[in-house]
Design an enzyme around this catalytic site. Sequence first.
Site, PDB file in Angstrom:
ATOM      1  N   ARG A  65       3.493   9.601   7.690  1.00 30.86           N
ATOM      2  CA  ARG A  65       4.364  10.497   6.948  1.00 30.86           C
ATOM      3  C   ARG A  65       4.447  10.185   5.458  1.00 30.86           C
ATOM      4  O   ARG A  65       5.053  10.927   4.707  1.00 30.86           O
ATOM      5  CB  ARG A  65       5.771  10.444   7.546  1.00 30.86           C
ATOM      6  N   ASP A 119       7.980   8.272  -1.796  1.00 31.40           N
ATOM      7  CA  ASP A 119       7.291   8.444  -0.460  1.00 31.40           C
ATOM      8  C   ASP A 119       7.974   9.362   0.554  1.00 31.40           C
ATOM      9  O   ASP A 119       8.561   9.599   0.621  1.00 31.40           O
ATOM     10  CB  ASP A 119       6.958   7.078   0.110  1.00 31.40           C
ATOM     11  N   ARG A 145      11.753   7.247  -2.648  1.00 34.38           N
ATOM     12  CA  ARG A 145      11.912   5.801  -2.771  1.00 34.38           C
ATOM     13  C   ARG A 145      10.981   5.236  -3.846  1.00 34.38           C
ATOM     14  O   ARG A 145       9.983   5.847  -4.188  1.00 34.38           O
ATOM     15  CB  ARG A 145      11.605   5.104  -1.439  1.00 34.38           C
ATOM     16  N   ASP A 148       3.892  -4.932   9.883  1.00 29.96           N
ATOM     17  CA  ASP A 148       3.671  -3.737   9.062  1.00 29.96           C
ATOM     18  C   ASP A 148       4.913  -3.381   8.252  1.00 29.96           C
ATOM     19  O   ASP A 148       4.857  -2.471   7.410  1.00 29.96           O
ATOM     20  CB  ASP A 148       3.246  -2.547   9.929  1.00 29.96           C
ATOM     21  N   ASN A 149       6.018  -4.092   8.473  1.00 31.55           N
ATOM     22  CA  ASN A 149       7.244  -3.870   7.706  1.00 31.55           C
ATOM     23  C   ASN A 149       7.558  -5.025   6.757  1.00 31.55           C
ATOM     24  O   ASN A 149       8.636  -5.057   6.166  1.00 31.55           O
ATOM     25  CB  ASN A 149       8.439  -3.668   8.647  1.00 31.55           C
ATOM     26  N   ASP A 176      11.144  -0.380   4.401  1.00 32.01           N
ATOM     27  CA  ASP A 176      11.180   0.292   5.709  1.00 32.01           C
ATOM     28  C   ASP A 176      12.502   0.071   6.438  1.00 32.01           C
ATOM     29  O   ASP A 176      12.557  -0.568   7.481  1.00 32.01           O
ATOM     30  CB  ASP A 176      10.002  -0.168   6.571  1.00 32.01           C
TER      31      ASP A 176
END
Length: 561
Positions: free
Chosen positions: A167, A180, A238, A315-316, A325
């Site tokens: 997304r 984003d 963001r 991934d965060n 995130d």
Amino acid sequence: MSSVHTVLVFALVAAASVTPVHALDSCQSTDRDCHGHDTKTSPDAIRSRWNVNASNLMQDLDQFSVSCTKLIDAFPLDEVDGNFVRTVKNCIFSKSIPTPLKGPLRLAAVSKDVLEGILNVDMAVTQSEEFLHYASGGKLLPGSVPLAHRYGGHQFGYWAGQLGDGRAHSLGRYTDRSGDGRAVIRSSVREFLCSEAMHFLHVPTSRAASLIVSDEPVMRDQFYNGNVNTERGAVVLRLAKSWFRIGSLEILSQSGEIDLLRKLLNFVIDEHFSSISSDDPDKYLVFYSTVVNETAHLIAQWMSVGFAHGVCNTDNFSLLSITIDYGPFGFMESYNPDFVPNSSDDEGRYSIGAQANVGLFNLEKLLTALSPVLTKKQQKEANVILKGYVHIYQMRFHQLFKAKLGLLRDEEGDGYLIAFLLKMMEDTQSDFTMTFRQLGEVSAQRLHNGNFTQMWALEDLSSHRLFSDWLSMYLLRLGRQQNNHDLDRQHRMNNVNPRYVLRNWMAESAIKKAEMNDFSEVELLHHILSSPFVTQETAEEAGYAARPPLWAKRLKVSCSS
């Protein structure tokens, strides 16, 4: 006014939330404007610190153009175009046009600090239809080539393979600017408020410029139990200096794309680690050492404000060691090391007390990802660096909690004094935020007398059978701080112990109103949390420093939040 920096612009699409990227030195914790004082302050006085020179602000969005050439020239792109799920190889980004939100669009919230202080954009532009479309991904900025980032990650301890921006879109690079995506209202309100709240708590974080909501229906199974509901789409714009994360490197290492791994590492180091020489044969080792150190510091800072991220997957975890995130996060209320904010985390893997160990796990995975570009000697040295993580974290944790107690210099018993207090807080279920805050608000004389009238958190703590023992130790320790007036101690403590944090019940109250197109509480919380160390009349009237309501214990958030 912040100095000129190159930043990335992002926009979330499909069913997500928006994100820009900002300058690293826009408002650091050493900046006096970032610190509050424990005084009754009028809203006008607080608002005045955002005053900037309007002549320096961009007042026409037609001047807002971006360039994607640096990323496109630096990395090979996915050969396939289009917005659809697919496995990709030998690339960092895929070209992908954002799917715009369906109107009508409403500007629900905006951060003047971000727009004017970081992006150099006049607040007046937010009143235009053009701003709504640019900030929500419905209209592309001049020069933009939208890119979706490919990354992987370990999720809840297991390798999840390719993930990436389903997304989020990188819209380009611009001086002092970036963004984003899109999500539903509840998750967008939480992300907008918390990223800004964390900044003003002096915790490294992505920022939020604006929150835009629409009437577009988005289907969500909030708790993954088969109950699918229709919610409204929203977008949060963001900012962050970079969105590369541990998973950005993992996917390349796991796929055997070692040349591309080196290329991405070189890019990240050259762009964001200026102290590391590009000619240094140990540059990847120095990079790793820096990430280990800064990750330890970040998690210690989370702990010092009672923040639980909720989904500490690789991934965060940012390579720049900033908080990114925001999903099922939570600020701990009653002190409990086993506090889990995420209702999806059945095993409590990401409890607040486990965050330091999870950081170690993630850094181990980062080392695994780096191993193909390290020599055998460097790999051994990297393992030694990793072993030092625990010491770095413990030292930083100790420093932060000493400051929370107003302690100067080092004494042998300080660690015991901190641990003793936390154990009593756990036993009595004392509120984390307000216990430390009220210890700073109360005078030493009142502490000595045990006078905790109208101090509900200290009243809870004082019910512990060993409280008088701890209090005697604490007062003796304070008494040994020569040439330090008690008012100085209180001032120091009230500058590091917030009176207000984004508790889930506060966010929930604002979300319920926002879903009815009433954004007044979102605006109020944004204003209050921009000065979390300052006692504010409107916050007191709203009960933001009072004992949480009973219904707050029934609240649940999930990965969908």
